[in-house]
Design an enzyme around this catalytic site. Structure first.
Site, PDB file in Angstrom:
ATOM      1  N   HIS A 255       2.632  -0.042   4.532  1.00 43.89           N
ATOM      2  CA  HIS A 255       1.949   0.087   3.242  1.00 43.89           C
ATOM      3  C   HIS A 255       2.846   0.638   2.140  1.00 43.89           C
ATOM      4  CE1 HIS A 255       1.497   4.153   4.913  1.00 43.89           C
ATOM      5  NE2 HIS A 255       1.264   4.592   3.692  1.00 43.89           N
ATOM      6  N   ASP A 256       3.789   1.506   2.489  1.00 39.25           N
ATOM      7  CA  ASP A 256       4.667   2.097   1.468  1.00 39.25           C
ATOM      8  C   ASP A 256       6.102   1.595   1.572  1.00 39.25           C
ATOM      9  OD1 ASP A 256       2.890   3.576  -0.016  1.00 39.25           O
ATOM     10  OD2 ASP A 256       3.126   5.403   1.158  1.00 39.25           O
ATOM     11  N   LYS A 259       8.543   1.851  -1.371  1.00 36.41           N
ATOM     12  CA  LYS A 259       9.140   3.120  -1.805  1.00 36.41           C
ATOM     13  C   LYS A 259      10.632   3.192  -1.509  1.00 36.41           C
ATOM     14  CE  LYS A 259       5.117   6.180  -1.719  1.00 36.41           C
ATOM     15  NZ  LYS A 259       4.514   7.404  -1.122  1.00 36.41           N
ATOM     16  N   HIS A 284       6.036   0.634  -6.539  1.00 37.74           N
ATOM     17  CA  HIS A 284       6.310   0.490  -5.103  1.00 37.74           C
ATOM     18  C   HIS A 284       5.334  -0.484  -4.439  1.00 37.74           C
ATOM     19  CE1 HIS A 284       2.947   3.349  -4.362  1.00 37.74           C
ATOM     20  NE2 HIS A 284       2.951   2.880  -3.134  1.00 37.74           N
ATOM     21  N   HIS A 317      -3.309  -1.293  -1.917  1.00 37.92           N
ATOM     22  CA  HIS A 317      -3.967  -0.121  -1.338  1.00 37.92           C
ATOM     23  C   HIS A 317      -4.204   1.005  -2.349  1.00 37.92           C
ATOM     24  CE1 HIS A 317       0.282   1.087  -0.911  1.00 37.92           C
ATOM     25  NE2 HIS A 317      -0.123   2.335  -0.757  1.00 37.92           N
ATOM     26  N   HIS A 318      -3.717   0.822  -3.598  1.00 38.54           N
ATOM     27  CA  HIS A 318      -4.018   1.796  -4.648  1.00 38.54           C
ATOM     28  C   HIS A 318      -5.008   1.244  -5.675  1.00 38.54           C
ATOM     29  CE1 HIS A 318      -1.393   5.080  -3.517  1.00 38.54           C
ATOM     30  NE2 HIS A 318      -0.394   4.231  -3.312  1.00 38.54           N
ATOM     31  N   ASP A 346      -5.341   6.349   3.751  1.00 43.33           N
ATOM     32  CA  ASP A 346      -4.208   6.960   3.059  1.00 43.33           C
ATOM     33  C   ASP A 346      -4.628   8.221   2.315  1.00 43.33           C
ATOM     34  OD1 ASP A 346      -1.488   6.981   2.395  1.00 43.33           O
ATOM     35  OD2 ASP A 346      -1.843   5.957   0.499  1.00 43.33           O
TER      36      ASP A 346
END
Length: 400
Positions: A255-256, A259, A284, A317-318, A346
């Protein structure tokens, strides 16, 4: 992984695993040999001795002896001995009672055993050897030395006991042959699953190269996601679960991933980010989706269902259920379900975990905060969280 010409089992698996597979196959063969031996002794007492029974006993005894030495012999040697025993048994049966025999099933078993340990070139040679034996049989038949169907062949085939005996032998032979294949299939599936898990774990760890998040965070959100999947399976959203729980658990680990392209100055800043820094941080999501897309485009063997899921999660996801999230400002069911699941997982782990800029929250404080975030979370997920949040607490405590 593909068994290509020249590939051998002992080139594909470790010595310990190879012997474990062989041990299981040999154990099945010992059981089968014992059963056939008992049945053949019964037939001897009823019908009298016949050469084919002696051949069966030789094969059975050979299998028992191989069981004693299989731990000390190379698999290729054991495979060749088994091939020889069953080919001899099949040939004797065919020459003795012709098409009234079950010689063909023994020849099949011989090749099945050889296929476990020999490469394609050698296996073809063994097939040709058996075809050569058939050619010799045809010559003997033309010379009236061997009868394709002995004088008592027709009555023999009409006896119920013949059908019963042949049925048992065929069933045992089929069991042994296909059990060996199933063991290899089981090993392959397990190896493939382990390789998939290692891949996603490895990429996930790479994404943490200069992040303040930890590997424990990745492990925990994977466990949370699997738990949420199980909740949804019993709700109206079950029809939306077009992916498996394993695919979701692996996909959330990336998911990240984006980054990795964000600078240390932003990722490791102990205080609050400036507006400009936060805009860079938000990228990201897009960067992660782009990286995953590139990985999919450059590898035909990539796990596309899981990677597609990971791409959706990385990008969305944000996002917020009622809008206002990033990067695309999606809302409601415009947000992929997997991303909605990841959002819940998260946020819970982020609140619970200590960071350089904040202490970790208690479970109770985290739950209270999240239940007030109706604008952010899918209401069905939030209702499930209200009911099952104790599972999140347990998983947080249990995770390494």
């Amino acid at each position: 992984m593909r068994l290509y010409p020249g590939a051998r089992l002992d080139n594909l698996v470790s010595d310990d695993l190879q012997r474990a597979i062989l041990k299981r196959v040999m154990a099945a063969m010992v059981v089968g040999a014992g059963l056939v031996m008992v049945l053949s002794f019964i037939r001897v007492t009823i019908e009298g001795f016949q050469p084919k029974f002696a051949a069966m006993w030789i094969v059975a005894i050979g299998i028992f002896l191989l069981w004693r030495v299989h731990a000390r012999w190379r698999p290729s040697r054991i495979g060749l001995v088994l091939y020889g025993l069953f080919t001899a048994m099949g040939s004797v049966a065919l020459l003795n009672t012709g098409i009234a025999s079950i010689g063909a099933i023994f020849l099949f078993i011989a090749l099945a055993m050889a296929s476990i340990v020999f490469d394609l070139t050698r296996l073809i040679a063994l097939v040709l050897f058996q075809l050569g034996l058939f050619a010799i049989s045809i010559v003997l038949i033309n010379a009236d030395i061997v009868a394709p169907l002995p004088a008592n062949g027709a009555p023999y085939l009409l006896q119920p006991k013949t059908w019963a005996f042949h049925g048992v032998v065929i069933a045992v032979g089929g069991m042994v042959s296909f059990y060996g294949t199933s063991v290899l299939g089981e090993w392959y599936r397990n190896s493939l699953e382990q390789a998939r898990k290692k891949f996603f774990d490895g990429v996930a760890v790479m994404s943490l190269a200069h992040d303040t998040e930890t590997g424990q965070h990745i492990d925990r959100v994977s466990l949370y996601a699997a738990e949420v999947y199980r909740w949804l399976a019993g709700t109206e959203r079950a029809r939306e679960l077009t992916f498996s729980v394993d695919e979701l658990a692996n996909a959330v680990k990336l998911h990240d991933l984006g980054k990795i392209s964000i600078s240390d100055g932003i990722l490791k800043k102990p205080g609050k980010l400036t507006a400009a820094e936060f805009e860079k941080m938000k990228k990201h999501t897009v960067l992660g989706a782009q990286i995953i897309t590139t990985m999919m485009e450059r590898s035909e063997g990539m796990d596309r269902p899981t990677m597609s899921l990971a791409r959706d999660i990385a990008r969305s996801h944000h996002e917020n259920w009622q809008g206002g999230g990033y990067p695309d400002g999606l809302e409601g069911e415009q947000i992929p379900l997997a991303a909605r699941i990841m959002s819940l997982c998260d946020v819970y782990d982020a609140l619970r975990s200590a960071r350089t800029y904040k202490p970790g929250w208690s479970h109770e404080a985290t739950v209270e905060e999240m239940l007030g975030m109706e604008n952010k979370f899918d209401p069905v997920l939030l209702a499930g969280f209200r009911q099952y949040n104790d599972r999140f607490e347990a998983l947080y405590a249990e995770a390494p």
